[in-house]
Design an enzyme around this catalytic site. Structure first.
Site, PDB file in Angstrom:
ATOM      1  N   CYS A  99      14.289  -7.421  -9.269  1.00 39.84           N
ATOM      2  CA  CYS A  99      15.704  -7.523  -8.922  1.00 39.84           C
ATOM      3  C   CYS A  99      16.245  -8.775  -9.579  1.00 39.84           C
ATOM      4  O   CYS A  99      15.815  -9.885  -9.261  1.00 39.84           O
ATOM      5  CB  CYS A  99      15.888  -7.574  -7.403  1.00 39.84           C
ATOM      6  SG  CYS A  99      17.605  -7.794  -6.905  1.00 39.84           S
ATOM      7  N   CYS A 250      24.272  -5.829  -9.201  1.00 37.34           N
ATOM      8  CA  CYS A 250      22.877  -5.542  -9.553  1.00 37.34           C
ATOM      9  C   CYS A 250      22.585  -6.255 -10.862  1.00 37.34           C
ATOM     10  O   CYS A 250      23.179  -5.927 -11.890  1.00 37.34           O
ATOM     11  CB  CYS A 250      22.650  -4.035  -9.688  1.00 37.34           C
ATOM     12  SG  CYS A 250      20.980  -3.589 -10.235  1.00 37.34           S
TER      13      CYS A 250
END
Length: 311
Positions: A99, A250
């Site tokens: 991530c 994101c």
């Protein structure tokens, strides 16, 4: 700010200290478990990340010394300086490779807990399931060498540079996309206008055909007009993350979107990009890696907003 959420339905987590942090609105519950002694189940993760009955987050990050995990020990063989492993789980409890926003927040969490010392201009290597990541502390946050990017299905793109069709609510027909790996899977769709982007319904998962083997995150991106402003490519983006739903940001998705738009733009496209997401702006830069491959650098802020104890 300190909170003390009730631990009903969370046996085994009583007394657990946690922090809450975010990177451009992509938020995480973070816990320190240096010796890897905590048994955090998928149900625990889902309960902690529940926005109505838990703390609420897009995912959970556990800080573990690399030597305490088999995955971490394997990475130490190639990156002995990667002392800390970022054990990242999606909000539904599923395990994820990486991530990009999370790794920045992870380093800020390590600093806030005094588990590492990192001054502006210094770097720290972090172990993840997507490989070792080098993180540079900057005046405005952190810049992360995300490693090389690749197409998931090389050789399958059509003449337009597309390898899949994506169906989503609010769009009149399925739209072509291309699937990009940033250590985790992404499928990027280019839309024509910000109004179309705003009308896209991401309350449900878009349908991708063919679907990458491990599932995919889906980014809908609108190139600016003009695309390049003062030498920087500009994109607006929304994302539906697998195992989570729509998120405000994101990091790996921003990298994938910039890689796809840059590929479609062709020769002369810039190496530096600004990706605007609902939670803010992220910087993406393409640069040569020491391994001879093209790497992607992601930059942006990281903030710890709360600490607390499950009690």
């Amino acid at each position: 700010m300190t909170t003390e959420p009730q631990a009903a339905g969370l046996p085994g987590l009583m007394g657990l200290d946690f922090a809450k942090g975010h990177g451009t609105g992509n938020d995480f519950v973070l816990i320190a478990d240096p010796d890897g002694l905590r048994d955090i189940s998928a149900d625990h993760v889902a309960a902690l990340c529940d926005r109505h009955r838990g703390i609420g987050a897009d995912g959970l990050i556990r800080a573990v010394r690399s030597e305490a995990l088999a995955e971490g020990r394997a990475l130490l063989a190639e990156a002995p300086e990667a002392h800390w492993f970022m054990d990242y789980r999606n909000a539904d409890g599923s395990v994820s490779e990486m991530c990009g926003n999370g790794v920045r927040v992870f380093v800020e969490f390590l600093r806030s807990r005094k588990l590492v010392s990192l001054s502006i201009g210094q770097t720290l290597t972090i172990a993840t399931r997507g490989g070792a990541k080098i993180v540079l502390r900057t005046p405005g946050g952190y810049a992360v060498d995300m490693g090389p990017w690749t197409f998931i299905r090389p050789g399958h793109a059509d003449a337009r540079g597309m390898d899949s069709l994506v169906t989503a609510g609010g769009l009149d027909v399925a739209r072509p996309g291309i699937s990009v790996s940033m250590g985790n899977p992404h499928t990027v769709v280019a839309l024509a206008h910000v109004d179309e982007l705003a009308a896209t319904d991401l309350t449900g998962a878009p349908l991708v055909d063919p679907l990458p083997e491990d599932g995919t995150n889906v980014e809908f991106a609108v190139p600016a007009d003009p695309l390049v402003i003062d030498g920087v490519g500009v994109i607006a983006m929304r994302v539906h993350e697998r195992g989570v739903g729509e998120t405000l940001s994101c990091g790996t998705g921003a990298c994938a979107a910039a890689a796809a738009i840059r590929f479609w733009a062709g020769a002369g496209a810039p190496d530096v990009w600004r990706v605007s997401v609902p939670g803010g702006d992220l910087g993406v830069r393409f640069l040569p890696g020491a391994d001879g491959k093209e790497h992607v650098e992601l930059s942006g802020p990281a903030v710890i907003v709360a600490t607390g104890t499950i009690g």
